[in-house]
Motif scaffolding. Structure first.
Motif, PDB file in Angstrom:
ATOM      1  N   SER A   4       0.858  -1.176   0.000  1.00 12.18           N
ATOM      2  CA  SER A   4       0.000   0.000   0.000  1.00 12.18           C
ATOM      3  C   SER A   4       0.901   1.235   0.000  1.00 12.18           C
ATOM      4  O   SER A   4       1.743   1.394   0.878  1.00 12.18           O
ATOM      5  N   ASP A  24      -3.953  10.028  -2.299  1.00  9.21           N
ATOM      6  CA  ASP A  24      -3.967   8.946  -3.280  1.00  9.21           C
ATOM      7  C   ASP A  24      -3.440   7.691  -2.608  1.00  9.21           C
ATOM      8  O   ASP A  24      -2.410   7.735  -1.933  1.00  9.21           O
ATOM      9  N   HIS A  26      -2.417   3.741  -3.584  1.00  8.86           N
ATOM     10  CA  HIS A  26      -2.177   2.726  -4.607  1.00  8.86           C
ATOM     11  C   HIS A  26      -1.937   1.393  -3.908  1.00  8.86           C
ATOM     12  O   HIS A  26      -1.125   1.324  -2.991  1.00  8.86           O
ATOM     13  N   TYR A  28      -0.256  -1.958  -4.778  1.00  6.83           N
ATOM     14  CA  TYR A  28       0.675  -2.411  -5.810  1.00  6.83           C
ATOM     15  C   TYR A  28       1.042  -3.872  -5.592  1.00  6.83           C
ATOM     16  O   TYR A  28       1.388  -4.278  -4.473  1.00  6.83           O
ATOM     17  N   PHE A  35      -0.405  -1.787 -10.421  1.00  5.48           N
ATOM     18  CA  PHE A  35      -1.273  -1.511  -9.285  1.00  5.48           C
ATOM     19  C   PHE A  35      -2.575  -2.273  -9.480  1.00  5.48           C
ATOM     20  O   PHE A  35      -3.011  -2.485 -10.612  1.00  5.48           O
ATOM     21  N   LEU A  38      -6.514   1.810  -7.133  1.00  7.46           N
ATOM     22  CA  LEU A  38      -6.120   3.201  -6.927  1.00  7.46           C
ATOM     23  C   LEU A  38      -7.338   3.961  -6.425  1.00  7.46           C
ATOM     24  O   LEU A  38      -8.425   3.847  -6.999  1.00  7.46           O
ATOM     25  N   GLN A  40      -8.390   8.007  -5.240  1.00 10.50           N
ATOM     26  CA  GLN A  40      -7.977   9.409  -5.191  1.00 10.50           C
ATOM     27  C   GLN A  40      -9.105  10.213  -4.561  1.00 10.50           C
ATOM     28  O   GLN A  40     -10.259  10.051  -4.926  1.00 10.50           O
TER      29      GLN A  40
END
Length: 59
Positions: A4, A24, A26, A28, A35, A38, A40
């Motif tokens: 993370s 944000d 992500h 991954y 990723f 995601l 935001q």
């Protein structure tokens, strides 16, 4: 394994007409080299993008 990655800060556009605090996140996956999710968040804007399917060569 999934990592993370969280970014917190302020973004602006190149002309300076837009500025907002942003968060944000992500998720991954190193084995997939991409990723998988995601998110935001900026002011009243909330965006989510998720990877639905991926093929991984295990050879």
């Amino acid at each position: 394994m999934v990592y993370s990655i969280k970014y917190k800060g302020k973004i602006t556009n190149s002309r300076g007409y837009y500025s907002a605090d942003t968060v944000d996140v992500h998720l991954y996956a190193p084995k997939a080299k991409t990723f998988i999710k995601l998110t935001q968040q900026q002011k009243d804007y909330f965006y989510v993008e998720e990877l639905l399917n991926i093929l991984i060569n295990t050879r």
